[in-house]
Design a protein around this motif. Structure first.
Motif, mmCIF file in Angstrom:
data_model
loop_
_atom_site.group_PDB
_atom_site.id
_atom_site.type_symbol
_atom_site.label_atom_id
_atom_site.label_comp_id
_atom_site.label_asym_id
_atom_site.label_seq_id
_atom_site.Cartn_x
_atom_site.Cartn_y
_atom_site.Cartn_z
ATOM 1 N N ALA A 3 -63.657 -39.434 -0.955
ATOM 2 C CA ALA A 3 -63.684 -37.798 -1.544
ATOM 3 C C ALA A 3 -64.686 -37.791 -2.715
ATOM 4 C CB ALA A 3 -62.521 -37.949 -2.412
ATOM 5 N N ASP A 4 -65.710 -36.821 -3.263
ATOM 6 C CA ASP A 4 -66.988 -36.701 -3.830
ATOM 7 C C ASP A 4 -66.496 -35.665 -5.043
ATOM 8 O OD1 ASP A 4 -66.867 -34.826 -2.838
ATOM 9 O OD2 ASP A 4 -69.820 -35.692 -2.162
ATOM 10 N N ARG A 5 -65.006 -35.275 -5.017
ATOM 11 C CA ARG A 5 -64.850 -34.202 -5.986
ATOM 12 C C ARG A 5 -63.773 -34.712 -6.675
ATOM 13 N NH1 ARG A 5 -67.688 -29.767 -7.524
ATOM 14 N NH2 ARG A 5 -65.826 -28.311 -6.908
ATOM 15 N N ALA A 6 -63.546 -34.353 -7.994
ATOM 16 C CA ALA A 6 -61.575 -34.218 -8.119
ATOM 17 C C ALA A 6 -61.864 -33.522 -9.640
ATOM 18 C CB ALA A 6 -61.623 -36.195 -8.351
ATOM 19 N N LYS A 7 -60.533 -32.761 -9.711
ATOM 20 C CA LYS A 7 -59.999 -32.315 -10.799
ATOM 21 C C LYS A 7 -59.044 -33.055 -11.998
ATOM 22 C CE LYS A 7 -61.823 -28.122 -11.842
ATOM 23 N NZ LYS A 7 -61.285 -26.044 -11.382
ATOM 24 N N ILE A 8 -59.136 -33.359 -12.502
ATOM 25 C CA ILE A 8 -57.624 -34.498 -13.133
ATOM 26 C C ILE A 8 -57.932 -34.009 -14.846
ATOM 27 C CG2 ILE A 8 -58.285 -36.273 -11.553
ATOM 28 C CD1 ILE A 8 -59.830 -37.980 -14.067
ATOM 29 N N ILE A 9 -57.014 -34.197 -15.194
ATOM 30 C CA ILE A 9 -56.121 -34.055 -16.387
ATOM 31 C C ILE A 9 -56.276 -35.727 -17.949
ATOM 32 C CG2 ILE A 9 -54.704 -33.618 -18.738
ATOM 33 C CD1 ILE A 9 -53.550 -31.035 -15.985
ATOM 34 N N ILE A 10 -57.016 -35.161 -18.244
ATOM 35 C CA ILE A 10 -57.335 -36.711 -18.548
ATOM 36 C C ILE A 10 -56.000 -37.071 -20.692
ATOM 37 C CG2 ILE A 10 -58.851 -38.406 -17.765
ATOM 38 C CD1 ILE A 10 -60.939 -37.618 -19.976
ATOM 39 N N LYS A 11 -56.531 -37.419 -21.390
ATOM 40 C CA LYS A 11 -55.391 -37.681 -22.487
ATOM 41 C C LYS A 11 -55.483 -38.753 -22.771
ATOM 42 C CE LYS A 11 -51.816 -36.299 -24.303
ATOM 43 N NZ LYS A 11 -49.439 -35.663 -24.129
ATOM 44 N N ASP A 57 -60.047 -42.146 -5.372
ATOM 45 C CA ASP A 57 -58.629 -42.487 -5.976
ATOM 46 C C ASP A 57 -57.846 -41.053 -7.207
ATOM 47 O OD1 ASP A 57 -58.758 -45.430 -5.075
ATOM 48 O OD2 ASP A 57 -59.885 -46.320 -6.994
ATOM 49 N N TYR A 58 -58.914 -40.524 -7.239
ATOM 50 C CA TYR A 58 -58.489 -39.468 -8.058
ATOM 51 C C TYR A 58 -57.738 -38.205 -7.591
ATOM 52 C CZ TYR A 58 -60.577 -42.832 -11.497
ATOM 53 O OH TYR A 58 -60.391 -43.457 -12.131
ATOM 54 N N ARG A 59 -57.311 -38.297 -6.177
ATOM 55 C CA ARG A 59 -57.301 -36.996 -5.388
ATOM 56 C C ARG A 59 -55.662 -36.687 -5.443
ATOM 57 N NH1 ARG A 59 -61.836 -33.987 -3.635
ATOM 58 N NH2 ARG A 59 -59.824 -32.834 -2.073
ATOM 59 N N HIS A 60 -54.970 -37.898 -5.345
ATOM 60 C CA HIS A 60 -53.311 -37.800 -5.387
ATOM 61 C C HIS A 60 -52.429 -37.660 -6.312
ATOM 62 C CE1 HIS A 60 -54.624 -38.595 -1.618
ATOM 63 N NE2 HIS A 60 -54.895 -39.912 -2.204
ATOM 64 N N LYS A 61 -53.600 -38.883 -8.055
ATOM 65 C CA LYS A 61 -53.243 -38.498 -9.018
ATOM 66 C C LYS A 61 -53.338 -37.642 -9.808
ATOM 67 C CE LYS A 61 -51.270 -41.446 -12.676
ATOM 68 N NZ LYS A 61 -51.336 -42.320 -13.338
ATOM 69 N N HIS A 62 -53.215 -36.946 -10.504
ATOM 70 C CA HIS A 62 -54.077 -35.791 -11.370
ATOM 71 C C HIS A 62 -53.954 -35.698 -13.397
ATOM 72 C CE1 HIS A 62 -55.261 -33.498 -8.153
ATOM 73 N NE2 HIS A 62 -54.136 -33.431 -6.993
ATOM 74 N N LEU A 149 -57.868 -32.626 -22.000
ATOM 75 C CA LEU A 149 -58.512 -31.765 -21.520
ATOM 76 C C LEU A 149 -58.819 -32.360 -19.707
ATOM 77 C CD1 LEU A 149 -61.329 -30.992 -22.543
ATOM 78 C CD2 LEU A 149 -62.251 -33.039 -21.765
ATOM 79 N N GLU A 150 -58.558 -31.154 -19.677
ATOM 80 C CA GLU A 150 -59.164 -31.010 -17.821
ATOM 81 C C GLU A 150 -60.974 -31.007 -17.641
ATOM 82 O OE1 GLU A 150 -57.794 -29.112 -13.870
ATOM 83 O OE2 GLU A 150 -58.450 -27.208 -15.395
ATOM 84 N N VAL A 151 -61.682 -32.264 -16.753
ATOM 85 C CA VAL A 151 -62.412 -32.762 -16.586
ATOM 86 C C VAL A 151 -62.893 -32.699 -14.800
ATOM 87 C CG1 VAL A 151 -62.864 -34.331 -18.734
ATOM 88 C CG2 VAL A 151 -61.862 -34.705 -16.889
ATOM 89 N N LEU A 152 -64.133 -32.407 -14.608
ATOM 90 C CA LEU A 152 -64.515 -32.611 -12.664
ATOM 91 C C LEU A 152 -65.539 -33.783 -13.199
ATOM 92 C CD1 LEU A 152 -64.577 -30.775 -10.365
ATOM 93 C CD2 LEU A 152 -66.703 -29.675 -11.158
ATOM 94 N N LEU A 153 -65.239 -34.803 -11.850
ATOM 95 C CA LEU A 153 -65.632 -35.490 -11.764
ATOM 96 C C LEU A 153 -66.253 -35.218 -10.553
ATOM 97 C CD1 LEU A 153 -63.089 -38.279 -12.012
ATOM 98 C CD2 LEU A 153 -63.988 -37.741 -13.732
ATOM 99 N N GLU A 154 -67.716 -35.850 -10.486
ATOM 100 C CA GLU A 154 -68.518 -35.153 -9.377
ATOM 101 C C GLU A 154 -69.079 -36.101 -8.984
ATOM 102 O OE1 GLU A 154 -69.959 -30.424 -9.420
ATOM 103 O OE2 GLU A 154 -71.265 -31.910 -9.787
ATOM 104 N N LEU A 155 -69.139 -36.753 -8.024
ATOM 105 C CA LEU A 155 -70.326 -37.904 -7.228
ATOM 106 C C LEU A 155 -71.576 -37.472 -6.796
ATOM 107 C CD1 LEU A 155 -70.816 -40.946 -6.608
ATOM 108 C CD2 LEU A 155 -69.810 -40.819 -4.622
ATOM 109 N N LYS A 156 -72.549 -38.204 -7.935
ATOM 110 C CA LYS A 156 -74.028 -37.437 -7.692
ATOM 111 C C LYS A 156 -74.242 -39.389 -7.021
ATOM 112 C CE LYS A 156 -74.424 -33.768 -10.433
ATOM 113 N NZ LYS A 156 -74.545 -32.980 -10.087
ATOM 114 N N VAL A 157 -74.627 -39.678 -5.613
ATOM 115 C CA VAL A 157 -75.127 -41.206 -5.527
ATOM 116 C C VAL A 157 -76.748 -41.107 -5.568
ATOM 117 C CG1 VAL A 157 -73.861 -41.546 -3.693
ATOM 118 C CG2 VAL A 157 -76.102 -40.598 -3.248
ATOM 119 N N LEU A 158 -75.923 -42.305 -6.324
ATOM 120 C CA LEU A 158 -77.773 -42.622 -6.869
ATOM 121 C C LEU A 158 -79.172 -43.438 -5.618
ATOM 122 C CD1 LEU A 158 -76.848 -44.872 -10.400
ATOM 123 C CD2 LEU A 158 -77.919 -42.161 -9.835
ATOM 124 N N ALA A 159 -79.622 -42.363 -5.234
ATOM 125 C CA ALA A 159 -80.616 -42.782 -4.382
ATOM 126 C C ALA A 159 -82.404 -42.236 -4.614
ATOM 127 C CB ALA A 159 -80.575 -42.274 -3.422
#
Ligand SMILES: Nc1nc2c(ncn2[C@@H]2O[C@H](COP(=O)(O)OP(=O)(O)OP(=O)(O)O)[C@@H](O)[C@H]2O)c(=O)[nH]1
Ligand SMILES: [Mg+2]
Length: 429
Positions: A3-11, A57-62, A149-159
């Motif tokens: 998974a290279d994207r996930a939307k989660i809520i952090i507090k 890790d962030y796909r199942h728990k939000h 806050l709701e945040v979007l995690l996006e993986l942009k690999v370092l290449a």
């Protein structure tokens, strides 16, 4: 699952309230205040973990929350601080505010650990509020607010280098030949399902990182196939190797292929079209007789100052050395630093967006100015003036919120006192 994207809520954790209590001792009828301070709420921290390569890790728990601070106790007992929450992410993860898409943190390069949400400060117990006229204060400070806050995690690999092209062009074959990466290779499209990184050694201790991404097809930039989401991974690269099947194994025409992929790149983002590009014409071992003709056609059409057209065979290895040399040459014009994204959004600053404050001149004390209101209370609730970062934020806050301007309009002079509740400082222009 990759998974290279996930939307989660952090507090973050709310600060513990200050406590109201009074000393009780034998033979002392009314003891002084002894309410302890509340504990600080936990921060939400993002941290790079080199051992993970995706965001599954962030796909199942939000929902992810740090602990609140505990309330202060009697006999000056300090409430326990809430535990911080450390969220581990792969290097290259960009944390964005979900609504606006603005960058909060780019977890890469020098930034391996960042506090994204600050926990509320602990409230002061009533012992702090005793004065000569008020010896038994029944007031204690509430703990500072938490932030959700709701945040979007996006993986942009370092290449450094991105490999793009139609499915089946031979991208993974090239990566497996050049590096120790072991991507799957097969004679059907969409064999590669997620980005794979490989380190290409160019000798003398130098090397570069190459990213193989799933094949692109027409419409990739609009989300057709797997392409679109993976174009994100080449946003940080410095060079693109655009691989085309010169032997037309799948029955397509190489010139049309190059045009189609270039269109997808530019539809996705101008950023991609500005990158130096090498067109690697692959599988030329399969068409020895037409090789020169195919190459000439592509060169005539696409070769320019920015784009070089090079013949290769990922299977026999022909032309590979020249290709790597050319890549290294282009990379030598760049510094070694990865491309990182600047912070555009600070959750702390938005915490008090809709709150108000007032600036007044004290009627009782000469040369004292009062800055009060929920906005100020909230700001003080999480700003740590003792840290340099907190202090800089405070200075910016005073300016950006127009507080300094209002003070000036009220006629403040150098050396006058500005009071924000328990915080005081002398004003100098
Ligand atoms: N003849 C010949 N075949 C090649 C060459 N390079 C790759 N192939 C074959 O082309 C097929 C596809 O190769 P891959 O490396 O899996 O292609 P890809 O571009 O990674 O494909 P996707 O992951 O589906 O996008 C395989 O059967 C390879 O053996 C080459 O230089 N010459
Ligand atoms: Mg592949």
């Amino acid at each position: 699952m990759f998974a290279d994207r996930a939307k989660i809520i952090i507090k973050s954790g709310k600060g513990g309230n200050g406590h109201v209590s009074f000393r009780r001792e034998k033979y002392v009828p009314a003891g002084g205040p002894d309410g302890g301070d509340g504990g600080k709420g936990g921060d939400v921290i993002f941290q790079v973990d080199k051992g993970i390569n995706n965001l599954s890790d962030y796909r199942h728990k939000h929902k992810f929350a740090a602990q609140p601070g505990e309330e202060g106790g009697k006999r000056n007992c300090h409430g326990k601080n809430g535990a911080d929450l450390v969220l581990k992410v792969p290097e290259g993860t960009v944390v964005k505010e979900a609504q606006s898409g603005k960058v909060i943190a780019d977890m890469s390069g020098d930034n391996q650990r960042q506090i994204v949400l600050v926990g509320g400060r602990g409230g002061l117990g009533n012992q702090h509020f005793a004065t000569s006229t008020m010896q038994a204060p029944k007031y204690a400070q509430p703990g500072g607010e938490c932030i959700e806050l709701e945040v979007l995690l996006e993986l942009k690999v370092l290449a450094d280098v991105g490999l793009v092209g139609f499915p089946n062009a031979g991208k993974s074959t090239l990566l497996s030949r050049l590096s120790n990466a072991k991507p799957e290779i097969a004679s059907y499209p969409f064999t590669t399902l997620h980005p794979i990184l490989g380190v290409v050694d160019i000798g003398e201790g130098r090397g570069f990182v190459m990213a193989d991404i799933p094949g692109l097809i027409e419409g990739a930039s609009e989300g057709v196939g797997l392409g679109h989401q993976f174009l994100r991974h080449i946003e940080r690269t410095k060079v693109l190797v655009h691989m085309v099947d010169g032997a037309s194994v799948d029955g397509r025409n190489p010139v049309d292929d190059v045009i189609a992929i270039q269109k997808e790149l530019s539809n996705y983002s101008e950023v991609l079209t500005k990158k130096p590009q090498i067109i690697a014409v692959n599988k030329l071992d399969a068409v020895p007789d037409q090789k020169d003709e195919i190459l000439k056609e592509l060169k005539d059409k696409f070769e320019s100052e920015e784009v070089k057209v090079m013949p290769i065979s990922a299977v026999t290895g022909e032309g590979i050395k020249e290709l790597v040399h050319e890549i290294a040459d282009i990379l030598s014009n760049f510094d070694d630093k990865p491309i990182v994204y600047e912070q555009e959004y600070d959750p702390q600053e938005h915490l008090f967006e809709n709150e108000t404050f007032t600036v007044t001149k004290s009627e009782e004390e000469e040369g004292v100015y009062l800055v009060e209101g929920p906005k100020i209370e909230k700001m003080l609730g999480y700003t740590n003036m003792e840290s340099e970062k907190g202090f800089l934020f405070f200075q910016r806050f005073m300016k950006e919120q127009g507080i300094l301007k209002e003070l000036e309009q009220l006629g403040i002079q150098d050396g006058d006192t500005v009071r924000l509740y328990s915080l005081e400082f002398e004003y100098y222009k």
